[in-house]
Design an enzyme around this catalytic site. Structure first.
Site, PDB file in Angstrom:
ATOM      1  N   ARG A   1      35.050  37.529  48.693  1.00 42.65           N
ATOM      2  CA  ARG A   1      36.221  36.680  48.416  1.00 42.65           C
ATOM      3  C   ARG A   1      37.070  36.558  49.660  1.00 42.65           C
ATOM      4  O   ARG A   1      37.391  37.553  50.303  1.00 42.65           O
ATOM      5  CB  ARG A   1      37.066  37.271  47.296  1.00 42.65           C
ATOM      6  CG  ARG A   1      36.356  37.211  45.993  1.00 42.65           C
ATOM      7  CD  ARG A   1      37.276  37.565  44.853  1.00 42.65           C
ATOM      8  NE  ARG A   1      36.455  37.781  43.675  1.00 42.65           N
ATOM      9  CZ  ARG A   1      36.865  38.353  42.559  1.00 42.65           C
ATOM     10  NH1 ARG A   1      38.120  38.768  42.479  1.00 42.65           N
ATOM     11  NH2 ARG A   1      36.059  38.510  41.544  1.00 42.65           N
TER      12      ARG A   1
ATOM     13  N   SER B   1      37.239  34.510  40.625  1.00 40.72           N
ATOM     14  CA  SER B   1      37.718  35.005  39.327  1.00 40.72           C
ATOM     15  C   SER B   1      39.142  34.551  39.004  1.00 40.72           C
ATOM     16  O   SER B   1      39.421  33.371  38.946  1.00 40.72           O
ATOM     17  CB  SER B   1      37.582  36.522  39.299  1.00 40.72           C
ATOM     18  OG  SER B   1      37.848  37.005  38.023  1.00 40.72           O
ATOM     19  N   HIS B   2      40.036  35.517  38.896  1.00 41.10           N
ATOM     20  CA  HIS B   2      41.403  35.248  38.462  1.00 41.10           C
ATOM     21  C   HIS B   2      42.329  34.971  39.652  1.00 41.10           C
ATOM     22  O   HIS B   2      43.515  34.766  39.465  1.00 41.10           O
ATOM     23  CB  HIS B   2      41.911  36.451  37.692  1.00 41.10           C
ATOM     24  CG  HIS B   2      41.636  37.723  38.442  1.00 41.10           C
ATOM     25  ND1 HIS B   2      40.387  38.278  38.497  1.00 41.10           N
ATOM     26  CD2 HIS B   2      42.424  38.492  39.211  1.00 41.10           C
ATOM     27  CE1 HIS B   2      40.403  39.348  39.259  1.00 41.10           C
ATOM     28  NE2 HIS B   2      41.637  39.509  39.715  1.00 41.10           N
TER      29      HIS B   2
ATOM     30  N   LYS C   1      29.091  35.026  44.873  1.00 40.56           N
ATOM     31  CA  LYS C   1      28.503  36.261  44.372  1.00 40.56           C
ATOM     32  C   LYS C   1      27.043  36.009  44.041  1.00 40.56           C
ATOM     33  O   LYS C   1      26.707  34.957  43.496  1.00 40.56           O
ATOM     34  CB  LYS C   1      29.270  36.640  43.101  1.00 40.56           C
ATOM     35  CG  LYS C   1      28.887  37.923  42.476  1.00 40.56           C
ATOM     36  CD  LYS C   1      29.872  38.301  41.385  1.00 40.56           C
ATOM     37  CE  LYS C   1      29.471  37.702  40.062  1.00 40.56           C
ATOM     38  NZ  LYS C   1      30.081  38.370  38.921  1.00 40.56           N
TER      39      LYS C   1
ATOM     40  N   ASP D   1      40.069  33.948  31.995  1.00 41.74           N
ATOM     41  CA  ASP D   1      40.479  33.792  33.395  1.00 41.74           C
ATOM     42  C   ASP D   1      39.735  32.663  34.110  1.00 41.74           C
ATOM     43  O   ASP D   1      39.012  31.886  33.484  1.00 41.74           O
ATOM     44  CB  ASP D   1      40.276  35.112  34.150  1.00 41.74           C
ATOM     45  CG  ASP D   1      38.804  35.418  34.382  1.00 41.74           C
ATOM     46  OD1 ASP D   1      37.981  35.016  33.552  1.00 41.74           O
ATOM     47  OD2 ASP D   1      38.488  36.053  35.413  1.00 41.74           O
TER      48      ASP D   1
ATOM     49  N   ASP E   1      37.045  32.287  35.909  1.00 47.75           N
ATOM     50  CA  ASP E   1      35.603  32.079  35.733  1.00 47.75           C
ATOM     51  C   ASP E   1      35.095  32.488  34.360  1.00 47.75           C
ATOM     52  O   ASP E   1      33.884  32.559  34.139  1.00 47.75           O
ATOM     53  CB  ASP E   1      34.838  32.832  36.829  1.00 47.75           C
ATOM     54  CG  ASP E   1      35.061  34.334  36.754  1.00 47.75           C
ATOM     55  OD1 ASP E   1      36.160  34.749  36.317  1.00 47.75           O
ATOM     56  OD2 ASP E   1      34.158  35.099  37.130  1.00 47.75           O
TER      57      ASP E   1
ATOM     58  N   ASP F   1      35.225  35.343  32.524  1.00 47.04           N
ATOM     59  CA  ASP F   1      34.674  36.633  32.119  1.00 47.04           C
ATOM     60  C   ASP F   1      35.730  37.605  31.587  1.00 47.04           C
ATOM     61  O   ASP F   1      35.389  38.614  30.997  1.00 47.04           O
ATOM     62  CB  ASP F   1      33.832  37.273  33.247  1.00 47.04           C
ATOM     63  CG  ASP F   1      34.609  37.482  34.530  1.00 47.04           C
ATOM     64  OD1 ASP F   1      35.796  37.105  34.580  1.00 47.04           O
ATOM     65  OD2 ASP F   1      34.025  38.009  35.499  1.00 47.04           O
ATOM     66  N   ARG F   2      37.011  37.285  31.790  1.00 46.69           N
ATOM     67  CA  ARG F   2      38.049  38.180  31.256  1.00 46.69           C
ATOM     68  C   ARG F   2      38.609  37.631  29.946  1.00 46.69           C
ATOM     69  O   ARG F   2      38.498  36.443  29.675  1.00 46.69           O
ATOM     70  CB  ARG F   2      39.213  38.300  32.246  1.00 46.69           C
ATOM     71  CG  ARG F   2      38.827  38.999  33.507  1.00 46.69           C
ATOM     72  CD  ARG F   2      40.030  39.243  34.386  1.00 46.69           C
ATOM     73  NE  ARG F   2      39.615  40.053  35.527  1.00 46.69           N
ATOM     74  CZ  ARG F   2      40.422  40.745  36.297  1.00 46.69           C
ATOM     75  NH1 ARG F   2      41.725  40.720  36.087  1.00 46.69           N
ATOM     76  NH2 ARG F   2      39.952  41.454  37.297  1.00 46.69           N
TER      77      ARG F   2
ATOM     78  N   THR G   1      34.616  51.484  38.701  1.00 48.57           N
ATOM     79  CA  THR G   1      35.156  50.155  38.431  1.00 48.57           C
ATOM     80  C   THR G   1      34.196  49.073  38.917  1.00 48.57           C
ATOM     81  O   THR G   1      33.662  49.171  40.019  1.00 48.57           O
ATOM     82  CB  THR G   1      36.511  50.023  39.158  1.00 48.57           C
ATOM     83  OG1 THR G   1      37.394  50.979  38.589  1.00 48.57           O
ATOM     84  CG2 THR G   1      37.081  48.636  39.023  1.00 48.57           C
TER      85      THR G   1
ATOM     86  N   GLU H   1      39.382  48.294  31.576  1.00 49.73           N
ATOM     87  CA  GLU H   1      40.796  48.104  31.236  1.00 49.73           C
ATOM     88  C   GLU H   1      41.343  46.786  31.779  1.00 49.73           C
ATOM     89  O   GLU H   1      42.361  46.303  31.324  1.00 49.73           O
ATOM     90  CB  GLU H   1      41.641  49.266  31.748  1.00 49.73           C
ATOM     91  CG  GLU H   1      41.418  49.667  33.213  1.00 49.73           C
ATOM     92  CD  GLU H   1      41.796  48.642  34.239  1.00 49.73           C
ATOM     93  OE1 GLU H   1      42.849  48.006  34.047  1.00 49.73           O
ATOM     94  OE2 GLU H   1      41.047  48.466  35.233  1.00 49.73           O
ATOM     95  N   SER H   2      40.634  46.221  32.761  1.00 47.93           N
ATOM     96  CA  SER H   2      41.112  45.012  33.427  1.00 47.93           C
ATOM     97  C   SER H   2      40.727  43.760  32.651  1.00 47.93           C
ATOM     98  O   SER H   2      40.290  42.780  33.231  1.00 47.93           O
ATOM     99  CB  SER H   2      40.544  44.971  34.834  1.00 47.93           C
ATOM    100  OG  SER H   2      39.131  45.147  34.792  1.00 47.93           O
TER     101      SER H   2
ATOM    102  N   LYS I   1      30.734  40.566  32.125  1.00 45.66           N
ATOM    103  CA  LYS I   1      31.718  40.614  31.051  1.00 45.66           C
ATOM    104  C   LYS I   1      31.917  39.185  30.568  1.00 45.66           C
ATOM    105  O   LYS I   1      31.594  38.228  31.269  1.00 45.66           O
ATOM    106  CB  LYS I   1      33.010  41.267  31.505  1.00 45.66           C
ATOM    107  CG  LYS I   1      33.658  40.660  32.725  1.00 45.66           C
ATOM    108  CD  LYS I   1      34.849  41.524  33.132  1.00 45.66           C
ATOM    109  CE  LYS I   1      35.511  40.989  34.374  1.00 45.66           C
ATOM    110  NZ  LYS I   1      35.257  41.859  35.539  1.00 45.66           N
TER     111      LYS I   1
ATOM    112  N   ARG J   1      46.540  50.328  42.572  1.00 51.49           N
ATOM    113  CA  ARG J   1      46.578  50.345  41.118  1.00 51.49           C
ATOM    114  C   ARG J   1      46.808  51.775  40.649  1.00 51.49           C
ATOM    115  O   ARG J   1      46.111  52.704  41.101  1.00 51.49           O
ATOM    116  CB  ARG J   1      45.266  49.838  40.527  1.00 51.49           C
ATOM    117  CG  ARG J   1      44.827  48.470  41.041  1.00 51.49           C
ATOM    118  CD  ARG J   1      43.779  47.857  40.107  1.00 51.49           C
ATOM    119  NE  ARG J   1      43.110  46.709  40.686  1.00 51.49           N
ATOM    120  CZ  ARG J   1      43.650  45.503  40.839  1.00 51.49           C
ATOM    121  NH1 ARG J   1      44.913  45.293  40.487  1.00 51.49           N
ATOM    122  NH2 ARG J   1      42.966  44.504  41.356  1.00 51.49           N
TER     123      ARG J   1
HETATM  124  C1  G1P Z   1      39.293  44.234  39.529  1.00 55.91           C
HETATM  125  C2  G1P Z   1      39.303  45.097  38.283  1.00 55.91           C
HETATM  126  C3  G1P Z   1      37.893  45.519  37.923  1.00 55.91           C
HETATM  127  C4  G1P Z   1      37.021  44.286  37.768  1.00 55.91           C
HETATM  128  C5  G1P Z   1      37.115  43.411  38.999  1.00 55.91           C
HETATM  129  C6  G1P Z   1      36.377  42.088  38.821  1.00 55.91           C
HETATM  130  O1  G1P Z   1      38.763  44.951  40.610  1.00 55.91           O
HETATM  131  O2  G1P Z   1      40.117  46.221  38.458  1.00 55.91           O
HETATM  132  O3  G1P Z   1      37.919  46.273  36.751  1.00 55.91           O
HETATM  133  O4  G1P Z   1      35.688  44.645  37.537  1.00 55.91           O
HETATM  134  O5  G1P Z   1      38.478  43.101  39.291  1.00 55.91           O
HETATM  135  O6  G1P Z   1      36.899  41.328  37.775  1.00 55.91           O
HETATM  136  P1  G1P Z   1      39.704  45.659  41.721  1.00 55.91           P
HETATM  137  O7  G1P Z   1      40.586  44.578  42.273  1.00 55.91           O
HETATM  138  O8  G1P Z   1      40.500  46.682  40.984  1.00 55.91           O
HETATM  139  O9  G1P Z   1      38.729  46.244  42.705  1.00 55.91           O
HETATM  140 ZN    ZN Z   2      36.750  36.736  36.313  1.00 55.62          ZN
END
Ligand code: G1P
Ligand code: ZN
Length: 564
Positions: A22, A113-114, A126, A298, A300, A302-303, A365, A385-386, A397, A517
């Protein structure tokens, strides 16, 4: 086909993070940047000539241009066929579904993603393997190594393919099939959930709102929720994917999904989110009576965020509730092989697994760590948790999947979201949980803070902080039970005698500075004390986290950017 070999200089910053590479859009637009990375992927995966690839993205700015470039490089590297979502669109779970259904060699997903989009926003790329899941670390590491040594890439001199029309086309001899991005995925959802029961629920006056946040799930949600399940038009809001996500931040949480939060909470919505949350506009007419159920996904797809009327379901709890009620969904009626959660995710799912007598795995994670467990048939459900929940139906996801699972549960149980969660806590106990994010920190300060924490690890066990006594501290490392690969440095854990814990981790997905975090968790078995506000219940742990990390001294911050 005319193939050009273009001389190039390697980049040294193409290391994939938690979920692919990214960077700012402008970085991807700079000469040869995307081309180099794509060539590094193809060199690494060494697909046999004539292989099939899937390509699609979340529709963000630069999606279409990037796809044309990838198609031409794929043609020059011997791929026989590429399946592309119409308009360049494929949500992350839909891409996973298509890779698996058509047994392709792999796929490339374009998404950050988000993260916000638009010319000044982020872009991402990816690689997913044949199982439909994100490439494991040994592949992403090899791609990175290759990117640092690359001196040329191959590209076909061919005109672009019209992406807006479904059908089969040829690009310099390689077949390009522009497919319906929704159909395969929608069919899969219909095979897993009781659509009949959900249709009846929606017919019976139950109201819901789904916020696609101007991102990729709009077309998926309209097809599935409005068309196939019969929810009234307008149930899906912000349903047209825009290149800049309407200038929003397409992350489904209480801070960024504030339009949905207003609808679900009415006037009391102002109590949520961080200091940076946008001011709330007056209540629109339609939300006089809040819907029974609200959800968002979100960039893409997946959330997911799940809301009841005036009620937020913590994602860790959502995983646990889904696990406890899985048998209500036809696709899961035969039972669960096991569940898995990322280390910082609360232990709520562990309690359900224990009661069901199935294993619960704790992974680092990132969704890529669930792939081996799912492929080996060890787990059915996974969650983070995210705002990430999913199952072995794909290898990503899946936001809409979680929404449909909740709808299936609501339809079968006939109780409100709030009721279901309260009853769950009463039965299993409540894992109070929250994550505090400190975004945009100088990298030095963030690294210094982590080093300072680690330096105390030897002396912390046994020390008391108010009512909490430290039991153990470590830097989480994981040995994959299937391939024995080891991942170290996955988060600093401070675990207390009563099972409460604080985890510190630096984000691996940000593109600017560092994001710290802090994950906080405390268990409450007493039903009479379970309905407190999570921030209140965790206040003691929050203070300890600040003290141990010297947060204020080192970063100048006292308030998180985002609380989830
Ligand atoms: C964050 C989330 C993690 C998730 C990832 C992709 O990653 O914490 O759980 O899998 O986005 O969506 P991080 O920015 O914490 O590395
Ligand atoms: Zn995403």
């Amino acid at each position: 086909m005319n193939i050009r070999t273009v001389a190039t200089a390697p980049f040294n910053d193409q290391k994939p993070g938690t979920s692919g590479l990214r960077k700012k859009v402008s970085v991807f637009q700079s000469p040869n940047y995307l081309e180099n990375f794509v060539q590094a992927i193809f060199d690494t995966i060494a697909a046999p000539a004539g292989s099939t690839l899937v390509v699609g993205g979340d529709g963000r700015y630069y999606n279409r241009e990037a796809i044309q470039i990838i198609l031409r490089i794929a043609a020059a590297n011997g791929f026989g066929k590429v399946l592309v979502g119409q308009g360049g669109i494929l949500s992350t779970p839909a891409a996973s579904c298509v890779i698996r259904k058509y047994r392709t060699f792999g796929g490339i997903i374009l998404s950050a993603s988000h993260n916000p989009g638009g010319p000044d926003g982020d872009f991402g790329i990816k690689y997913n393997t044949a199982n439909g899941g994100p490439a494991p670390e040994k592949i992403t590491d090899a791609i990175y190594a290759r990117s640092k040594a690359l001196d040329s890439y191959r590209i076909a001199d061919a005109p672009g393919v019209a992406l807006d029309q479904q059908g089969s086309f040829s690009l310099g001899g390689m077949a390009v099939e522009v497919i319906d991005p929704v159909a395969d995925y929608a069919g899969l959802m219909e095979s897993l959930f009781d659509f009949e029961a959900i249709r009846a629920l929606l017919k019976g006056g139950f109201r819901m709102c789904f916020d696609a946040m101007h991102a990729v799930t709009g077309p998926y949600a309209k097809e599935i929720i409005e068309k196939r399940l019969g929810a009234p038009g307008g149930t899906v809001i912000n349903g047209v994917p825009l290149p800049d996500f309407g200038q929003g931040h397409p992350d489904p949480n209480l801070t960024y999904a504030h339009e949905l939060v207003e609808i679900m909470y009415g006037a009391s919505a102002a109590a949520f989110g961080s200091a940076q949350a946008a001011p709330l506009s007056p209540l629109p007419e339609r939300s006089r009576r809040q819907p029974d159920f609200g959800a968002a996904s979100d960039g893409d797809g997946d959330r997911n965020m799940i809301l009841g009327r005036h009620f937020f379901v913590n994602p860790s709890d959502s995983l646990a509730v889904i696990a406890a009620n899985a048998a209500l969904a036809p696709g899961y009626a035969k039972g669960l092989a096991g569940v898995a959660r990322s280390m910082p995710t609360s232990g709520a799912a562990d309690r359900v697994a224990a009661k069901l007598g199935i294993p619960c795995y704790e992974t680092p994670t990132g969704w890529k760590f669930f792939g081996n467990l799912m492929d080996a048939g060890k787990v059915t459900l996974c969650g983070e948790e995210s705002f990430g929940t999913g199952s072995d139906h794909v290898r990503e996801k899946d936001g809409l999947w979680a929404v449909l699972f909740w709808l299936n549960i609501l339809a079968k149980r006939g109780q409100s979201v709030e009721d279901i969660v309260h009853r769950h806590w009463a039965e299993y106990g409540r894992n109070f949980y929250s994550r505090h994010d400190y975004e945009g920190l100088p990298s030095d300060a963030a690294n210094g803070l982590m080093a300072h924490l680690k330096s105390q690890f030897a002396s912390l066990p046994g020390q008391r902080f108010g009512s909490y006594q430290v039991k153990l501290c470590d830097d989480f490392s994981y040995t994959d039970p299937i391939d024995a690969s080891v991942s170290t440095g996955q988060g600093l854990r401070v675990i207390f005698e009563d099972g409460s814990r604080i985890v510190f981790r630096l984000s691996g997905t940000g593109t600017e500075g560092a994001t710290l975090r802090i994950y906080l968790e405390a268990f409450e078995p007493d039903a009479a004390k379970q309905r407190r506000d999570a921030q209140e219940a965790l206040a003691g742990l929050i203070n300890i986290a600040h003290e141990l990390s010297e947060l204020k001294q080192r970063t100048g911050r006292e308030q998180p950017t985002v609380i989830t």
